[in-house]
Design a protein around this motif. Structure first.
Motif, PDB file in Angstrom:
ATOM      1  N   LEU A  19       0.734  -0.417  -0.128  1.00  8.81           N
ATOM      2  CA  LEU A  19       0.166  -0.173  -0.169  1.00  8.81           C
ATOM      3  C   LEU A  19       1.218   1.127  -0.142  1.00  8.81           C
ATOM      4  O   LEU A  19       1.426   1.421   1.037  1.00  8.81           O
ATOM      5  N   VAL A  20       0.900   2.393  -1.052  1.00  7.69           N
ATOM      6  CA  VAL A  20       1.216   3.281  -1.089  1.00  7.69           C
ATOM      7  C   VAL A  20       0.675   4.788  -0.176  1.00  7.69           C
ATOM      8  O   VAL A  20       1.147   5.510   0.474  1.00  7.69           O
ATOM      9  N   TYR A  21      -1.092   4.523  -1.142  1.00  5.58           N
ATOM     10  CA  TYR A  21      -1.601   5.685   0.162  1.00  5.58           C
ATOM     11  C   TYR A  21      -2.725   4.883  -0.257  1.00  5.58           C
ATOM     12  O   TYR A  21      -3.414   4.255  -1.102  1.00  5.58           O
ATOM     13  N   THR A  22      -4.049   5.926   0.182  1.00  2.39           N
ATOM     14  CA  THR A  22      -5.661   5.876   0.798  1.00  2.39           C
ATOM     15  C   THR A  22      -5.798   6.883   0.086  1.00  2.39           C
ATOM     16  O   THR A  22      -5.229   7.982   1.283  1.00  2.39           O
ATOM     17  N   LEU A  23      -7.297   7.125  -0.215  1.00  3.92           N
ATOM     18  CA  LEU A  23      -7.756   8.609  -0.516  1.00  3.92           C
ATOM     19  C   LEU A  23      -9.085   8.386  -0.414  1.00  3.92           C
ATOM     20  O   LEU A  23      -9.627   8.044  -1.037  1.00  3.92           O
ATOM     21  N   HIS A  62      -3.597  17.324   0.038  1.00  4.29           N
ATOM     22  CA  HIS A  62      -5.887  17.135   0.123  1.00  4.29           C
ATOM     23  C   HIS A  62      -5.271  17.592  -1.541  1.00  4.29           C
ATOM     24  O   HIS A  62      -4.953  18.263  -1.604  1.00  4.29           O
ATOM     25  N   VAL A  63      -6.852  16.895  -2.368  1.00  6.55           N
ATOM     26  CA  VAL A  63      -6.696  17.749  -3.062  1.00  6.55           C
ATOM     27  C   VAL A  63      -7.952  18.487  -3.242  1.00  6.55           C
ATOM     28  O   VAL A  63      -9.431  17.914  -2.336  1.00  6.55           O
ATOM     29  N   LYS A  64      -7.702  19.188  -3.814  1.00  8.34           N
ATOM     30  CA  LYS A  64      -9.624  20.540  -4.020  1.00  8.34           C
ATOM     31  C   LYS A  64      -9.591  20.246  -5.126  1.00  8.34           C
ATOM     32  O   LYS A  64      -9.438  21.425  -5.990  1.00  8.34           O
ATOM     33  N   GLY A  65     -10.579  19.749  -5.895  1.00  6.35           N
ATOM     34  CA  GLY A  65     -11.387  20.133  -7.947  1.00  6.35           C
ATOM     35  C   GLY A  65     -12.432  19.854  -7.853  1.00  6.35           C
ATOM     36  O   GLY A  65     -13.699  19.945  -7.801  1.00  6.35           O
ATOM     37  N   SER A  66     -12.323  21.006  -9.159  1.00  7.14           N
ATOM     38  CA  SER A  66     -13.664  21.435  -9.600  1.00  7.14           C
ATOM     39  C   SER A  66     -13.980  20.944 -11.205  1.00  7.14           C
ATOM     40  O   SER A  66     -12.897  21.353 -11.763  1.00  7.14           O
ATOM     41  N   ALA A  83       0.022  20.152   0.552  1.00  3.05           N
ATOM     42  CA  ALA A  83       0.763  19.157   1.319  1.00  3.05           C
ATOM     43  C   ALA A  83      -0.321  19.313   3.004  1.00  3.05           C
ATOM     44  O   ALA A  83      -0.602  20.492   3.341  1.00  3.05           O
ATOM     45  N   GLY A  84      -0.150  18.074   3.495  1.00  8.36           N
ATOM     46  CA  GLY A  84      -0.666  18.054   4.526  1.00  8.36           C
ATOM     47  C   GLY A  84      -2.190  19.011   4.334  1.00  8.36           C
ATOM     48  O   GLY A  84      -3.075  18.731   3.765  1.00  8.36           O
TER      49      GLY A  84
END
Length: 193
Positions: free
Chosen positions: A91-95, A124-128, A138-139
């Protein structure tokens, strides 16, 4: 900040081009290039599958990451593994979405594989998808590590391709950033359906 590999970290900003084919009959619909048009990555996804799984490949078809959606999760949870593996040891990451109820602009939290408690996110990712843009931080900070912008071209109108430009900050793993954008694309497609 090597997450996939130090080979994908540069001491200067990296500009990537992402082409997403809207309609495709092949097994992949993403191509990622450098500013000179050289292929860096592609995404392989099955045409028909019971599991929602994609594989991020480098230009020589070497599997780098397997992106797997947990379909029974209420938070759009994805797990990303090294290579073609789906073992927890790889496991590299969980989203996941930061909350179940998000309307237009999803906010996604990314927890690196070593963060078993998943209380504080690493990114964290913010997208529309309406605006065709996203920002990766970052963080829980406002420090931008990558940003995506829609590019308007004749191809996008005539032959069903979406073109994006992604700027990745110095020393940030750009293979990791590409994997986040692929997941965001899938989440946004589900939201629009």
């Amino acid at each position: 900040m090597a997450i996939v590999s130090p080979n994908f970290c540069a001491p200067y900003p990296i500009e990537l081009g992402i082409v997403r084919k809207v309609m495709t009959i092949t097994d992949g619909n993403f191509a990622v290039t450098d500013v000179n048009g050289n292929l860096l990555f592609k995404v392989k996804e099955p045409l028909i599958s019971l599991s929602d799984k994609r594989v991020l490949l480098d230009a020589s078809d070497t599997p780098l990451l397997t992106l797997k959606e947990n379909r029974v999760s209420l938070h759009d949870r994805w797990q990303v593994f090294r290579g073609k593996s789906t073992e927890q040891s790889d496991l590299v990451y969980t989203l996941k979405r930061s909350s179940m109820f998000q309307l237009i602009k999803p906010k996604l939290d990314v927890f690196l594989g070593i963060n078993k408690e998943m209380k504080i996110c690493g990114f964290h990712v913010k997208g529309s998808w309406i605006d065709r843009s996203c920002v990766i931080y970052a963080g829980n900070s406002d420090v931008i590590v990558a940003q995506m912008h829609k590019k308007h071209t004749a191809q996008s109108i005539l032959i069903g391709k979406s073109n994006f430009s992604v700027t990745v900050q110095p020393n940030v793993d750009f293979a990791f950033i590409v994997s986040l954008i692929v997941i965001l694309d899938d989440i946004n497609k589900e939201d629009s359906e």
